[in-house]
Write a protein that holds these residues in place. Structure first.
Motif, PDB file in Angstrom:
ATOM      1  N   MET A   1      -8.645  -1.107  -4.406  1.00 30.15           N
ATOM      2  CA  MET A   1      -7.839   0.075  -4.695  1.00 30.15           C
ATOM      3  C   MET A   1      -8.208   1.169  -3.709  1.00 30.15           C
ATOM      4  O   MET A   1      -9.375   1.563  -3.636  1.00 30.15           O
ATOM      5  CB  MET A   1      -8.080   0.579  -6.125  1.00 30.15           C
ATOM      6  CG  MET A   1      -7.567  -0.321  -7.218  1.00 30.15           C
ATOM      7  SD  MET A   1      -7.837   0.434  -8.864  1.00 30.15           S
ATOM      8  CE  MET A   1      -6.717   1.843  -8.768  1.00 30.15           C
ATOM      9  N   ALA A   2      -7.219   1.632  -2.957  1.00 23.66           N
ATOM     10  CA  ALA A   2      -7.479   2.673  -1.959  1.00 23.66           C
ATOM     11  C   ALA A   2      -6.321   3.650  -1.939  1.00 23.66           C
ATOM     12  O   ALA A   2      -5.171   3.250  -1.741  1.00 23.66           O
ATOM     13  CB  ALA A   2      -7.683   2.048  -0.582  1.00 23.66           C
ATOM     14  N   PHE A   3      -6.618   4.915  -2.143  1.00 23.98           N
ATOM     15  CA  PHE A   3      -5.592   5.946  -2.115  1.00 23.98           C
ATOM     16  C   PHE A   3      -5.957   7.002  -1.086  1.00 23.98           C
ATOM     17  O   PHE A   3      -7.127   7.201  -0.752  1.00 23.98           O
ATOM     18  CB  PHE A   3      -5.425   6.568  -3.501  1.00 23.98           C
ATOM     19  CG  PHE A   3      -5.003   5.574  -4.549  1.00 23.98           C
ATOM     20  CD1 PHE A   3      -3.841   4.830  -4.388  1.00 23.98           C
ATOM     21  CD2 PHE A   3      -5.775   5.354  -5.675  1.00 23.98           C
ATOM     22  CE1 PHE A   3      -3.450   3.899  -5.340  1.00 23.98           C
ATOM     23  CE2 PHE A   3      -5.397   4.429  -6.637  1.00 23.98           C
ATOM     24  CZ  PHE A   3      -4.228   3.695  -6.467  1.00 23.98           C
TER      25      PHE A   3
ATOM     26  N   ILE B   1      -7.062   4.415   3.991  1.00 25.16           N
ATOM     27  CA  ILE B   1      -6.486   3.157   3.508  1.00 25.16           C
ATOM     28  C   ILE B   1      -6.769   1.981   4.438  1.00 25.16           C
ATOM     29  O   ILE B   1      -7.227   0.912   4.005  1.00 25.16           O
ATOM     30  CB  ILE B   1      -4.963   3.302   3.325  1.00 25.16           C
ATOM     31  CG1 ILE B   1      -4.625   4.489   2.426  1.00 25.16           C
ATOM     32  CG2 ILE B   1      -4.365   2.011   2.788  1.00 25.16           C
ATOM     33  CD1 ILE B   1      -5.223   4.449   1.064  1.00 25.16           C
ATOM     34  N   TYR B   2      -6.472   2.148   5.721  1.00 26.26           N
ATOM     35  CA  TYR B   2      -6.497   1.009   6.640  1.00 26.26           C
ATOM     36  C   TYR B   2      -7.871   0.338   6.742  1.00 26.26           C
ATOM     37  O   TYR B   2      -7.945  -0.901   6.823  1.00 26.26           O
ATOM     38  CB  TYR B   2      -5.999   1.444   8.012  1.00 26.26           C
ATOM     39  CG  TYR B   2      -4.498   1.399   8.147  1.00 26.26           C
ATOM     40  CD1 TYR B   2      -3.883   0.614   9.132  1.00 26.26           C
ATOM     41  CD2 TYR B   2      -3.674   2.113   7.301  1.00 26.26           C
ATOM     42  CE1 TYR B   2      -2.502   0.558   9.255  1.00 26.26           C
ATOM     43  CE2 TYR B   2      -2.296   2.075   7.412  1.00 26.26           C
ATOM     44  CZ  TYR B   2      -1.714   1.297   8.388  1.00 26.26           C
ATOM     45  OH  TYR B   2      -0.348   1.242   8.502  1.00 26.26           O
ATOM     46  N   PRO B   3      -8.977   1.092   6.764  1.00 28.49           N
ATOM     47  CA  PRO B   3     -10.274   0.405   6.816  1.00 28.49           C
ATOM     48  C   PRO B   3     -10.509  -0.525   5.632  1.00 28.49           C
ATOM     49  O   PRO B   3     -11.034  -1.636   5.789  1.00 28.49           O
ATOM     50  CB  PRO B   3     -11.277   1.560   6.831  1.00 28.49           C
ATOM     51  CG  PRO B   3     -10.527   2.702   7.432  1.00 28.49           C
ATOM     52  CD  PRO B   3      -9.141   2.554   6.896  1.00 28.49           C
ATOM     53  N   LEU B   4     -10.095  -0.110   4.422  1.00 26.51           N
ATOM     54  CA  LEU B   4     -10.262  -0.973   3.255  1.00 26.51           C
ATOM     55  C   LEU B   4      -9.330  -2.167   3.308  1.00 26.51           C
ATOM     56  O   LEU B   4      -9.680  -3.265   2.857  1.00 26.51           O
ATOM     57  CB  LEU B   4     -10.033  -0.185   1.958  1.00 26.51           C
ATOM     58  CG  LEU B   4     -11.312   0.409   1.337  1.00 26.51           C
ATOM     59  CD1 LEU B   4     -11.767   1.624   2.137  1.00 26.51           C
ATOM     60  CD2 LEU B   4     -11.091   0.779  -0.114  1.00 26.51           C
ATOM     61  N   ALA B   5      -8.132  -1.958   3.854  1.00 28.28           N
ATOM     62  CA  ALA B   5      -7.206  -3.075   3.997  1.00 28.28           C
ATOM     63  C   ALA B   5      -7.775  -4.125   4.938  1.00 28.28           C
ATOM     64  O   ALA B   5      -7.613  -5.338   4.718  1.00 28.28           O
ATOM     65  CB  ALA B   5      -5.856  -2.576   4.503  1.00 28.28           C
ATOM     66  N   ALA B   6      -8.457  -3.673   5.998  1.00 27.58           N
ATOM     67  CA  ALA B   6      -9.081  -4.618   6.932  1.00 27.58           C
ATOM     68  C   ALA B   6     -10.165  -5.436   6.240  1.00 27.58           C
ATOM     69  O   ALA B   6     -10.292  -6.649   6.471  1.00 27.58           O
ATOM     70  CB  ALA B   6      -9.663  -3.855   8.121  1.00 27.58           C
ATOM     71  N   ILE B   7     -10.934  -4.794   5.361  1.00 30.97           N
ATOM     72  CA  ILE B   7     -11.975  -5.514   4.627  1.00 30.97           C
ATOM     73  C   ILE B   7     -11.350  -6.489   3.635  1.00 30.97           C
ATOM     74  O   ILE B   7     -11.823  -7.629   3.482  1.00 30.97           O
ATOM     75  CB  ILE B   7     -12.898  -4.519   3.905  1.00 30.97           C
ATOM     76  CG1 ILE B   7     -13.683  -3.699   4.929  1.00 30.97           C
ATOM     77  CG2 ILE B   7     -13.876  -5.248   2.985  1.00 30.97           C
ATOM     78  CD1 ILE B   7     -14.493  -2.583   4.328  1.00 30.97           C
TER      79      ILE B   7
ATOM     80  N   VAL C   1      -6.078  -8.785  -4.090  1.00 30.28           N
ATOM     81  CA  VAL C   1      -4.976  -7.851  -4.326  1.00 30.28           C
ATOM     82  C   VAL C   1      -5.327  -6.505  -3.708  1.00 30.28           C
ATOM     83  O   VAL C   1      -6.475  -6.048  -3.818  1.00 30.28           O
ATOM     84  CB  VAL C   1      -4.718  -7.679  -5.840  1.00 30.28           C
ATOM     85  CG1 VAL C   1      -3.612  -6.652  -6.082  1.00 30.28           C
ATOM     86  CG2 VAL C   1      -4.362  -9.017  -6.480  1.00 30.28           C
ATOM     87  N   PHE C   2      -4.359  -5.891  -3.066  1.00 29.51           N
ATOM     88  CA  PHE C   2      -4.565  -4.564  -2.474  1.00 29.51           C
ATOM     89  C   PHE C   2      -3.572  -3.584  -3.089  1.00 29.51           C
ATOM     90  O   PHE C   2      -2.362  -3.768  -3.011  1.00 29.51           O
ATOM     91  CB  PHE C   2      -4.384  -4.605  -0.962  1.00 29.51           C
ATOM     92  CG  PHE C   2      -4.901  -3.379  -0.260  1.00 29.51           C
ATOM     93  CD1 PHE C   2      -6.251  -3.240   0.005  1.00 29.51           C
ATOM     94  CD2 PHE C   2      -4.045  -2.363   0.125  1.00 29.51           C
ATOM     95  CE1 PHE C   2      -6.746  -2.109   0.644  1.00 29.51           C
ATOM     96  CE2 PHE C   2      -4.524  -1.234   0.760  1.00 29.51           C
ATOM     97  CZ  PHE C   2      -5.878  -1.102   1.031  1.00 29.51           C
ATOM     98  N   ILE C   3      -4.095  -2.532  -3.722  1.00 33.03           N
ATOM     99  CA  ILE C   3      -3.270  -1.528  -4.401  1.00 33.03           C
ATOM    100  C   ILE C   3      -3.379  -0.215  -3.652  1.00 33.03           C
ATOM    101  O   ILE C   3      -4.478   0.314  -3.456  1.00 33.03           O
ATOM    102  CB  ILE C   3      -3.728  -1.335  -5.861  1.00 33.03           C
ATOM    103  CG1 ILE C   3      -3.694  -2.664  -6.622  1.00 33.03           C
ATOM    104  CG2 ILE C   3      -2.851  -0.299  -6.564  1.00 33.03           C
ATOM    105  CD1 ILE C   3      -4.338  -2.584  -8.004  1.00 33.03           C
TER     106      ILE C   3
ATOM    107  N   ALA D   1      -9.894   6.717  -5.375  1.00 32.29           N
ATOM    108  CA  ALA D   1      -9.413   5.743  -6.367  1.00 32.29           C
ATOM    109  C   ALA D   1     -10.445   5.588  -7.475  1.00 32.29           C
ATOM    110  O   ALA D   1     -10.783   4.477  -7.889  1.00 32.29           O
ATOM    111  CB  ALA D   1      -9.139   4.393  -5.699  1.00 32.29           C
ATOM    112  N   LEU D   2     -10.933   6.719  -7.991  1.00 31.66           N
ATOM    113  CA  LEU D   2     -11.969   6.673  -9.021  1.00 31.66           C
ATOM    114  C   LEU D   2     -11.479   6.074 -10.327  1.00 31.66           C
ATOM    115  O   LEU D   2     -12.289   5.729 -11.196  1.00 31.66           O
ATOM    116  CB  LEU D   2     -12.527   8.082  -9.267  1.00 31.66           C
ATOM    117  CG  LEU D   2     -13.316   8.700  -8.110  1.00 31.66           C
ATOM    118  CD1 LEU D   2     -13.854  10.068  -8.512  1.00 31.66           C
ATOM    119  CD2 LEU D   2     -14.454   7.788  -7.670  1.00 31.66           C
TER     120      LEU D   2
END
Length: 506
Positions: A10-12, A18-24, A38-40, A120-121
């Motif tokens: 979850m990344a907001f 966002i993009y660094p977490l999507a890469a991980i 899943v990526f939210i 995204a707490l």
């Protein structure tokens, strides 16, 4: 009844959040094929979908905007903006709750995990609700700090919980975790949502009936991964014991093409199913031509990302006048990334129309507009910073974590004008590292007043900062740090640490 464990990311926030977490998430999905990943995130980042899908990651959009701008409420009562913001937050949390309930169903599976960034707490409470492990994955240092009165007020209002957290063993959740990043979860904003919507205790680590600390169960201190390099940020001893610094998390360069055609092609290239690599650059041919002519003079990049949509660029016309005046003083060339901010693009179009009777002043193309005698090239569709920055003499930006990291990797000097949150930290840090001049003040780049005195003053400050950035000492320092960063692989390190954490849970 599902059998595969789920890893929810979850990344907001904006692109740099966002993009660094999507890469991980993508790297984790390739490394751990037994997981459903899943990526939210916000629907505004839909260009990620094709890249995530290519790596077997399910993209689930949330309709809330990455930022809530007060611009649309300009001139109205402050309460109307506050009410509008509360409405968006309420809808956002309702959507997130529905999504998480659909994913986890009635029970969890061994290995389930939720990874969140600092915006995204909600994920922490969802992990508590479904009894799964929560990991924090942050591309930057904590962008907020607890109020100076927080600890005193906490100790007064919750003495039992305060002592419980203070007495926690090193490997369990304790006061260091709370004061470092968890403290917002103990505020009313989160407490009422936890109790009313999730039927949890209003305060984490307390019993929902008695309100007393859960003495019978001490949770492990949560793993907190930071996506920056130890070469850039010091690791102080007062951080919680489970903080790990991985190195910067750079997404693949093809992810940063924002236009849909580029996204489709680049995803195919990255997955090995296409031979259309050369087509990626054709869409940005005008930018390539501007960079290479004249070849002896590298241009300077200018990009403020979402600063405009956040309400900080109130007078785009004055901003363009500053750039035009700086060009007259310095003789440089600029590349301006408008980031799709409509008022700025309207001001660019206005300049273009005014100069249209003078062909030597303005040249148009499908991919961008050239102003001020062809020395300012303005474009909207983004290109990978790790392609663009090495082709520039310097990068002028807002101090976002993504822009800062990309400039460091490229080895180019930076000129930073921070506006909010962690941007001030990065601006000061880059100056301390010797890769940037002192941070610009806001009025020295985006003045509100479109008057000759303020425009000239801002342009002179900008030119002085650029002159400093082009000194041999700054250039040498930037290249030195770039060489060190080139040996790091932050994404792989993050995936390794997540795998270690999940193994320790079994």
């Amino acid at each position: 009844m599902r059998s595969k464990p789920v890893a929810v990311f979850m990344a907001f926030g904006t692109k740099g959040d966002i993009y660094p977490l999507a890469a991980i998430a993508a790297a984790f999905a390739c490394d751990q094929e037994q997981y459903q990943v899943v990526f939210i995130t916000h629907s505004a980042h839909e260009n990620l979908m094709v890249h995530l899908r290519a790596n077997k990651v399910t993209y689930i959009p949330v309709s809330s905007p990455p930022v809530v701008s007060p611009l649309e409420h300009c001139g109205k009562m402050e309460l109307s903006f506050s009410a509008h913001k509360r409405e968006i937050i309420q809808k956002h949390r309702y959507e997130c709750t529905s999504i998480i309930e659909d994913i986890f169903g009635d029970s969890s599976v061994e290995g389930d995990v939720i990874a969140i960034n600092f915006f995204a707490l909600e994920g922490w409470s969802f992990a508590e609700l479904f009894r799964v492990r929560c990991i924090v994955v942050a591309p930057y240092v904590v962008p907020y700090s607890a109020p100076s009165s927080f600890e005193r007020q906490f100790r007064k209002e919750h003495p039992g919980l305060y002592n419980h957290l203070q007495e926690a063993p090193t490997d369990k959740v304790g006061w260091k975790d709370v004061i470092h990043w968890m403290w917002p979860l103990f505020t009313e904003e989160w407490g009422s949502w936890r109790s009313l919507d999730l039927n949890l205790s209003s305060l984490p680590f307390t019993d929902p009936v008695t309100g007393l600390p859960t003495f019978h169960e001490r949770l492990p201190s949560p793993l907190l991964l930071y996506g920056f390099s130890k070469e850039v940020v010091e690791y102080p001893g007062y951080w919680p014991s489970k903080v790990r610094v991985c190195g910067f998390w750079f997404p693949p360069k093809e992810w940063q093409f924002s236009c849909n055609d580029c996204a489709e092609i680049s995803a195919s290239v990255s997955s090995g199913s296409s031979n259309k690599q050369n087509e990626l650059c054709s869409i940005h041919l005008s930018l390539q031509v501007f960079i290479e002519f004249p070849a002896t003079e590298l241009p300077i990049f200018i990009g403020l990302s979402s600063i405009g949509s956040m309400g900080f660029l109130r007078n785009p016309h004055a901003f363009l006048r500053v750039l035009g005046t700086a060009l007259d003083i310095s003789g440089s060339r600029f590349i301006l990334f408008s980031a799709g901010y409509q008022p700025l693009e309207a001001a660019i179009d206005s300049y273009a129309k005014e100069a249209s009777s003078c062909p030597e002043q303005t040249q148009r193309s499908n991919e961008g507009v050239s102003l001020f005698g062809g020395r300012l090239f303005c474009f909207s569709g983004s290109v990978p910073y790790n392609w663009l920055f090495p082709r520039c003499a310097a990068a002028i930006h807002h101090g976002g974590s993504g822009s800062t990291a990309a400039a460091l990797l490229a080895g180019v000097p930076q000129v930073i004008c921070p506006f909010m949150l962690d941007q001030f930290y990065w601006a000061e840090r880059m100056y301390w590292l010797g890769v940037a001049p002192e941070p610009l003040k806001r009025e020295h780049l985006v003045p509100d007043k479109d008057e000759d005195f303020y425009i000239k003053e801002a342009a002179n400050m900008l030119v002085r900062a650029l002159d400093y950035s082009q000194s041999s000492e700054v250039k040498s320092r930037a290249l030195q740090i770039s060489n060190k960063l080139s040996n790091e692989d932050g994404v792989s390190e993050a995936v390794h640490l997540i795998n270690e954490e999940l193994r320790s849970c079994r």
